[in-house]
Design a protein around this motif. Structure first.
Motif, PDB file in Angstrom:
ATOM      1  N   UNK A  62       0.839  -1.200   0.000  1.00  0.00           N
ATOM      2  CA  UNK A  62       0.000   0.000   0.000  1.00  0.00           C
ATOM      3  C   UNK A  62       0.870   1.245   0.000  1.00  0.00           C
ATOM      4  N   UNK A  63       0.767   2.033  -1.067  1.00  0.00           N
ATOM      5  CA  UNK A  63       1.578   3.248  -1.161  1.00  0.00           C
ATOM      6  C   UNK A  63       1.191   4.252  -0.087  1.00  0.00           C
ATOM      7  N   UNK A  64      -0.101   4.368   0.169  1.00  0.00           N
ATOM      8  CA  UNK A  64      -0.558   5.355   1.161  1.00  0.00           C
ATOM      9  C   UNK A  64      -0.135   4.979   2.577  1.00  0.00           C
ATOM     10  N   UNK A  65       0.146   3.696   2.811  1.00  0.00           N
ATOM     11  CA  UNK A  65       0.502   3.258   4.161  1.00  0.00           C
ATOM     12  C   UNK A  65       1.790   3.890   4.656  1.00  0.00           C
ATOM     13  N   UNK A  66       2.725   4.201   3.750  1.00  0.00           N
ATOM     14  CA  UNK A  66       3.993   4.785   4.200  1.00  0.00           C
ATOM     15  C   UNK A  66       3.818   6.251   4.602  1.00  0.00           C
ATOM     16  N   UNK A  67       2.618   6.797   4.371  1.00  0.00           N
ATOM     17  CA  UNK A  67       2.338   8.172   4.782  1.00  0.00           C
ATOM     18  C   UNK A  67       1.327   8.234   5.933  1.00  0.00           C
ATOM     19  N   UNK A  68       1.032   7.066   6.515  1.00  0.00           N
ATOM     20  CA  UNK A  68       0.133   7.077   7.658  1.00  0.00           C
ATOM     21  C   UNK A  68       0.828   7.765   8.834  1.00  0.00           C
ATOM     22  N   UNK A  69       0.044   8.116   9.828  1.00  0.00           N
ATOM     23  CA  UNK A  69       0.545   8.975  10.909  1.00  0.00           C
ATOM     24  C   UNK A  69       1.814   8.461  11.570  1.00  0.00           C
ATOM     25  N   UNK A  70       1.891   7.164  11.838  1.00  0.00           N
ATOM     26  CA  UNK A  70       3.045   6.632  12.559  1.00  0.00           C
ATOM     27  C   UNK A  70       4.295   6.470  11.688  1.00  0.00           C
ATOM     28  N   UNK A  71       4.140   6.589  10.355  1.00  0.00           N
ATOM     29  CA  UNK A  71       5.287   6.439   9.455  1.00  0.00           C
ATOM     30  C   UNK A  71       5.622   7.723   8.681  1.00  0.00           C
ATOM     31  N   UNK A  72       4.762   8.726   8.757  1.00  0.00           N
ATOM     32  CA  UNK A  72       4.943   9.931   7.960  1.00  0.00           C
ATOM     33  C   UNK A  72       6.275  10.616   8.237  1.00  0.00           C
ATOM     34  N   UNK A  73       6.626  10.805   9.490  1.00  0.00           N
ATOM     35  CA  UNK A  73       7.879  11.480   9.831  1.00  0.00           C
ATOM     36  C   UNK A  73       9.087  10.705   9.291  1.00  0.00           C
ATOM     37  N   UNK A  74       9.052   9.393   9.466  1.00  0.00           N
ATOM     38  CA  UNK A  74      10.137   8.553   8.966  1.00  0.00           C
ATOM     39  C   UNK A  74      10.267   8.692   7.454  1.00  0.00           C
ATOM     40  N   UNK A  75       9.144   8.632   6.742  1.00  0.00           N
ATOM     41  CA  UNK A  75       9.158   8.722   5.279  1.00  0.00           C
ATOM     42  C   UNK A  75       9.724  10.052   4.800  1.00  0.00           C
ATOM     43  N   UNK A  76       9.307  11.138   5.409  1.00  0.00           N
ATOM     44  CA  UNK A  76       9.761  12.459   4.986  1.00  0.00           C
ATOM     45  C   UNK A  76      11.259  12.658   5.242  1.00  0.00           C
ATOM     46  N   UNK A  77      11.715  12.310   6.436  1.00  0.00           N
ATOM     47  CA  UNK A  77      13.125  12.542   6.760  1.00  0.00           C
ATOM     48  C   UNK A  77      14.043  11.529   6.065  1.00  0.00           C
ATOM     49  N   UNK A  78      13.565  10.312   5.845  1.00  0.00           N
ATOM     50  CA  UNK A  78      14.373   9.334   5.104  1.00  0.00           C
ATOM     51  C   UNK A  78      14.533   9.768   3.648  1.00  0.00           C
ATOM     52  N   UNK A  79      13.486  10.370   3.087  1.00  0.00           N
ATOM     53  CA  UNK A  79      13.581  10.899   1.718  1.00  0.00           C
ATOM     54  C   UNK A  79      14.577  12.045   1.654  1.00  0.00           C
ATOM     55  N   UNK A  80      14.539  12.916   2.654  1.00  0.00           N
ATOM     56  CA  UNK A  80      15.482  14.037   2.714  1.00  0.00           C
ATOM     57  C   UNK A  80      16.919  13.526   2.850  1.00  0.00           C
ATOM     58  N   UNK A  81      17.106  12.501   3.668  1.00  0.00           N
ATOM     59  CA  UNK A  81      18.426  11.897   3.836  1.00  0.00           C
ATOM     60  C   UNK A  81      18.936  11.340   2.503  1.00  0.00           C
ATOM     61  N   UNK A  82      18.083  10.608   1.804  1.00  0.00           N
ATOM     62  CA  UNK A  82      18.466  10.039   0.515  1.00  0.00           C
ATOM     63  C   UNK A  82      18.767  11.121  -0.514  1.00  0.00           C
ATOM     64  N   UNK A  83      18.017  12.210  -0.467  1.00  0.00           N
ATOM     65  CA  UNK A  83      18.245  13.323  -1.392  1.00  0.00           C
ATOM     66  C   UNK A  83      19.648  13.891  -1.230  1.00  0.00           C
ATOM     67  N   UNK A  84      20.042  14.136  -0.005  1.00  0.00           N
ATOM     68  CA  UNK A  84      21.353  14.731   0.243  1.00  0.00           C
ATOM     69  C   UNK A  84      22.502  13.819  -0.135  1.00  0.00           C
ATOM     70  N   UNK A  85      22.442  12.577   0.315  1.00  0.00           N
ATOM     71  CA  UNK A  85      23.537  11.639   0.054  1.00  0.00           C
ATOM     72  C   UNK A  85      23.671  11.357  -1.440  1.00  0.00           C
ATOM     73  N   UNK A  86      22.539  11.131  -2.101  1.00  0.00           N
ATOM     74  CA  UNK A  86      22.621  10.769  -3.514  1.00  0.00           C
ATOM     75  C   UNK A  86      22.876  11.974  -4.414  1.00  0.00           C
ATOM     76  N   UNK A  87      22.431  13.148  -3.983  1.00  0.00           N
ATOM     77  CA  UNK A  87      22.774  14.348  -4.735  1.00  0.00           C
ATOM     78  C   UNK A  87      24.276  14.544  -4.774  1.00  0.00           C
TER      79      UNK A  87
END
Length: 425
Positions: free
Chosen positions: A228-253
């Motif tokens: 479920x794509x929407x599940x990774x944005x549920x309340x208990x995972x939203x913070x993790x998803x957002x900051x993990x994406x930011x982490x990946x952006x910086x390292x891979x950039x």
């Protein structure tokens, strides 16, 4: 589930402390999964680097400016975000092994087609479609192995999988050196892409020998929200998803800025020949291989976050040092290639274990596929920006933008938990 229970559930031996204890602890099925994931990622790397190594020849053949050349890399990485998300969803719905085979076939087919491109626009489209498979392979392969590995060994096990990137990179440089030495550049770049058919051979091995980890497969199949794509944005995972994406952006950039433009920098601003460029890249790649293995060990010893923070700082410093070496000091450029490759790769070693540990089994593929590849897509704009700025700043001057990516990664860590020692559920 405690670490001591793992042998009964997974058939592992997490208390094995020998140099290759992490490999023995995987068990026979886990080692076959490791072989499939390692081979897939090595050939993923090989197919990716056919473009950066051939960029000078491609640019001359189609009369491109640096901005257009950089766009070839950016479109690959941007579309890889779509591929990564789709592969992650497929991994959660169909299983890890089936999704892995789909990604390998995809990147192999479109890499070969790049070699037949009659014009820049067609090459751009084929390279974008290659990104669909390229984006998904790592996430799926990393999850497959992570679900076999014990909490004690997971960091170094996934670090070993990451080292496959350096192996594929080295193979690409070797083939590049031979192909461009014996063939005219206008033909050589096409041959480089045609050799991208190699991954098709891996499919036979994966289909015959590799299977999903039984315990994780059971958890995945019995969950009502698997894939479920929407599940990774549920309340208990939203913070993790957002900051993990930011982490990946910086390292891979930061990483892809260097991976894309260093070969061009060595040729155009340092005046190296094809063979000379291969020699310098050998130091960079050797450092990368050792960095992956070392980073995997450290992420188990000092923690996921500390490992990433340490090498983010060292990578940023390495970029600044590498691009400010005085003209004529190419010997120093050669020596610094090893620590630069070491640091920019060691930071990745914890990614496979860290992202796997941040998500439950039912959405692990989706979460890891989305965060890693969305970060790669956003970070991909740095290579294009370097391309446009290089006309006025020079390639070496523009490369310092990669350091900003590592600063962003360090900032993102403040919003994420430490997961060292966590059992996968």
């Amino acid at each position: 589930m405690s670490t001591t229970q793992a042998p009964q559930v997974h058939g592992r031996q997490p208390d094995d402390t020998g140099a290759f204890g992490w490999l023995r602890a995987l068990g026979p099925r886990g080692r076959r999964a490791f072989g499939g994931a390692f081979g897939g990622y090595a050939l993923d790397s090989y197919d990716y680097f056919t473009l950066p190594l051939s960029m000078v020849a491609i640019s001359a053949y189609f009369s491109l400016d640096n901005g257009q050349t950089g766009l070839l890399t950016t479109v690959t990485l941007v579309v890889s975000a779509i591929g990564g998300v789709l592969a992650g969803i497929l991994a959660d719905r169909m299983g890890r092994v089936k999704a892995l085979m789909i990604t390998v076939i995809t990147y192999a087919v479109f890499t070969v087609l790049c070699g037949f491109a009659p014009n820049y626009e067609t090459l751009l489209v084929f390279r974008a479609l290659q990104g669909l498979g390229f984006g998904g392979e790592w996430a799926v392969g990393a999850i497959l192995v992570a679900e076999y590995a014990s909490a004690k060994h997971r960091g170094r096990t996934l670090g070993a999988v990451q080292s496959a990137w350096a192996a594929g990179w080295a193979l690409a440089v070797l083939v590049y050196t031979l192909v461009f030495h014996f063939l005219d550049p206008d033909t050589a770049w096409r041959v480089m892409f045609w050799t991208g058919a190699l991954p098709a051979l891996l499919i036979v091995y994966i289909r015959r020998n590799v299977s999903d980890a039984p315990h994780a497969e059971e958890l995945r199949r019995t969950s009502s929200e698997r894939g479920s794509f929407t599940a990774v944005f549920r309340k208990d995972l939203l913070r993790v998803t957002l900051f993990a994406t930011l982490l990946s952006t910086g390292v891979q950039g930061g990483y892809y800025t260097l991976a894309t433009w260093v070969p061009t920098y060595l040729k155009t601003e340092r005046g190296l020949t094809v063979v000379g460029t291969g020699s310098y890249l050998a130091f960079l790649i050797s450092g990368a291989f050792v960095g992956y293995l070392t980073g995997g060990y450290l992420t188990d010893r000092i923690g996921r976050k500390n490992n990433i923070a340490l090498f983010a700082a060292l990578s940023a410093a390495g970029i600044l040092a590498y691009t400010n070496i005085p003209s004529g000091a190419n010997g120093l450029l050669l020596v610094l290639g090893f620590p630069l490759g070491f640091c920019m790769s060691a930071i990745f070693s914890g990614f496979g274990s860290y992202l796997s540990e941040l998500y439950p089994a039912a959405v692990r593929g989706t979460g890891q596929g989305f965060t890693y590849n969305s970060g790669r897509a956003v970070g991909a704009f740095l290579p294009t920006l370097v391309g446009f700025l290089s006309d006025s700043w020079g390639v070496g001057g523009a490369l310092v933008l990669g350091a900003a990516g590592y600063a962003l990664a360090a900032l993102a860590l403040t919003g994420l938990p430490e997961t060292r020692g966590k059992e996968l559920t």
